[in-house]
Design an enzyme around this catalytic site. Structure first.
Site, PDB file in Angstrom:
ATOM      1  N   ASN A 127      57.986  57.672  14.321  1.00  0.00           N
ATOM      2  CA  ASN A 127      58.721  58.161  13.158  1.00  0.00           C
ATOM      3  C   ASN A 127      58.158  57.616  11.854  1.00  0.00           C
ATOM      4  O   ASN A 127      57.675  56.483  11.795  1.00  0.00           O
ATOM      5  CB  ASN A 127      60.201  57.803  13.287  1.00  0.00           C
ATOM      6  CG  ASN A 127      60.836  58.452  14.502  1.00  0.00           C
ATOM      7  OD1 ASN A 127      60.344  59.441  15.009  1.00  0.00           O
ATOM      8  ND2 ASN A 127      61.920  57.868  14.992  1.00  0.00           N
ATOM      9  N   HIS A 175      52.580  56.419  12.875  1.00  0.00           N
ATOM     10  CA  HIS A 175      52.188  57.593  12.092  1.00  0.00           C
ATOM     11  C   HIS A 175      52.396  57.401  10.598  1.00  0.00           C
ATOM     12  O   HIS A 175      52.496  58.375   9.850  1.00  0.00           O
ATOM     13  CB  HIS A 175      52.955  58.831  12.583  1.00  0.00           C
ATOM     14  CG  HIS A 175      52.624  59.221  13.984  1.00  0.00           C
ATOM     15  ND1 HIS A 175      53.360  60.121  14.711  1.00  0.00           N
ATOM     16  CD2 HIS A 175      51.611  58.827  14.804  1.00  0.00           C
ATOM     17  CE1 HIS A 175      52.839  60.263  15.915  1.00  0.00           C
ATOM     18  NE2 HIS A 175      51.771  59.484  16.001  1.00  0.00           N
ATOM     19  N   CYS A 183      46.123  56.071  -2.107  1.00  0.00           N
ATOM     20  CA  CYS A 183      45.045  56.782  -2.809  1.00  0.00           C
ATOM     21  C   CYS A 183      44.096  57.410  -1.801  1.00  0.00           C
ATOM     22  O   CYS A 183      43.718  56.790  -0.805  1.00  0.00           O
ATOM     23  CB  CYS A 183      44.298  55.814  -3.716  1.00  0.00           C
ATOM     24  SG  CYS A 183      42.867  56.558  -4.544  1.00  0.00           S
TER      25      CYS A 183
END
Length: 360
Positions: A127, A175, A183
């Site tokens: 999640n 994840h 950036c």
């Protein structure tokens, strides 16, 4: 062979007995590894993607001619096209707003309970909602877990090369984290603020302040300006390497060597290749603990370990056939209902674990 247990079957004595044995195993455990997926956040108030008022349809209304759906919204190839990129940013802005208004589930609080009781070896989650952090579990993207820090507000690193304090991390975000931006060029990352969400909503993300600062400094010295990256959500898309991949690998290797005695998998369909590999490695380590206990050098019979050194899978749907020799028990039902039963049973069989020490 995986044994399926219906959490709602209150009539079958064998099922009730085994579920109680699982609760006792949790109470007896010392080094639990928890692996979670989207199913543990279903009760948190985060809207699904596919309903009539889901996020996909809300984004579709803004970009009626865009052909982006399902997995496409989490595939790194979307950055090749300006329209799909804009759709992605808008989708993420909506998802982030929904998550900000969500509340952690009983399952999140259960993981925190394992941590508070000194039983949680580590939590690994697919999640990106960061709800574990909301209940006090330090995540791999938390500034508290960063070994070095930058000077800017919410900044974890000025160069993107910070290392993690491995001992501080209790929840590994496999994840990435929707609550941060990074950036595209220098990998500096920052807390995601409202100004970032406003830019995402418009489909035009902000320039990276680190890149901009370095470029402006060169121009001030009459040198050529440098390229400036843009800030994107700090989540890991399909076919993208994880920015903290080496650190996460080091954490997993360490945990495998610490002899976990229980693996609890909740709310995931176990379809992603990387997660499947991780689960199978931890399952092997957990099962090896059972083998070691049965061949104790003391020569004495091993203590009754019950369902310790087992792999428990909690999900509404059953695991596929490839998991038959990996998962010992499939608890069919909602993760919140499962953890509430475990805690209830735990309090009955080991009430001393729940006594609160007071100062006289």
């Amino acid at each position: 062979m995986t044994v399926t247990l219906d959490l709602l079957d209150h009539h079958d004595a064998s099922t009730r007995k085994t579920l109680s044995a699982i609760s006792l195993a949790v109470a007896k455990s010392k080094r639990v590894v928890v692996v979670t997926g989207a199913g543990i956040s279903c009760s948190c108030g985060i809207p699904d993607f596919r309903s009539t008022d889901g996020l996909y349809n809300l984004v579709k209304a803004k970009y009626p001619n865009a052909v982006v759906k399902g997995r496409d919204l989490f595939d790194s190839s979307l950055f090749r096209d300006p329209t799909s990129t804009a759709v992605f940013y808008t989708f993420i802005a909506g998802l982030k707003s929904s998550i900000d208004n969500a509340q952690p589930s009983p399952t999140h609080r259960f993981i925190k309970t394992l941590d508070s009781k000194g039983k949680l070896l580590r939590s690994y989650t697919q999640n990106i909602d960061g709800l574990e952090e909301r209940v006090g579990i330090v995540g791999s993207t938390s500034e508290a877990a960063m070994a070095t820090g930058g000077k800017g507000k919410g900044k974890a690193s000025a160069t993107g090369k910070s290392k993690l304090k491995l001992n501080e991390v209790k929840n590994v975000l496999l994840h990435g984290d929707i609550h941060r931006v990074r950036c595209t060029l220098c990998s500096a990352n920052f807390t995601c603020e409202q100004r970032h969400l406003d830019a995402f909503q418009s489909g035009t993300p902000l320039d990276c302040p680190e890149c901009s600062s370095r470029s402006e400094a060169r121009v001030a010295r009459s040198a050529r300006p440098l390229a400036v990256g843009i800030l994107r959500p700090a989540i890991v898309l399909y076919d993208e390497p994880h920015p903290l991949g080496e650190e996460i690998g080091a954490i997993e290797t360490r945990d495998l060597g610490r002899k976990p005695d229980l693996l609890i998998i909740m709310g995931t369909s176990l379809k992603v290749h990387g997660l499947k590999k991780l689960v199978k490695e931890f399952a092997q380590a957990v099962h090896q603990g059972s083998s070691t206990a049965s061949t104790s050098a003391s020569g004495r019979p091993p203590p009754n370990r019950g369902l310790l050194n087992k792999v428990i899978f909690v999900n509404k749907t059953a695991p596929g056939s490839e998991w038959a020799d990996v998962i010992d028990y499939h608890v069919q039902g909602l993760t919140d209902a499962f953890v509430e039963k475990v805690v209830e049973d735990w309090k009955k069989v080991r009430p001393a674990d729940w006594e609160v020490q007071t100062t006289l």
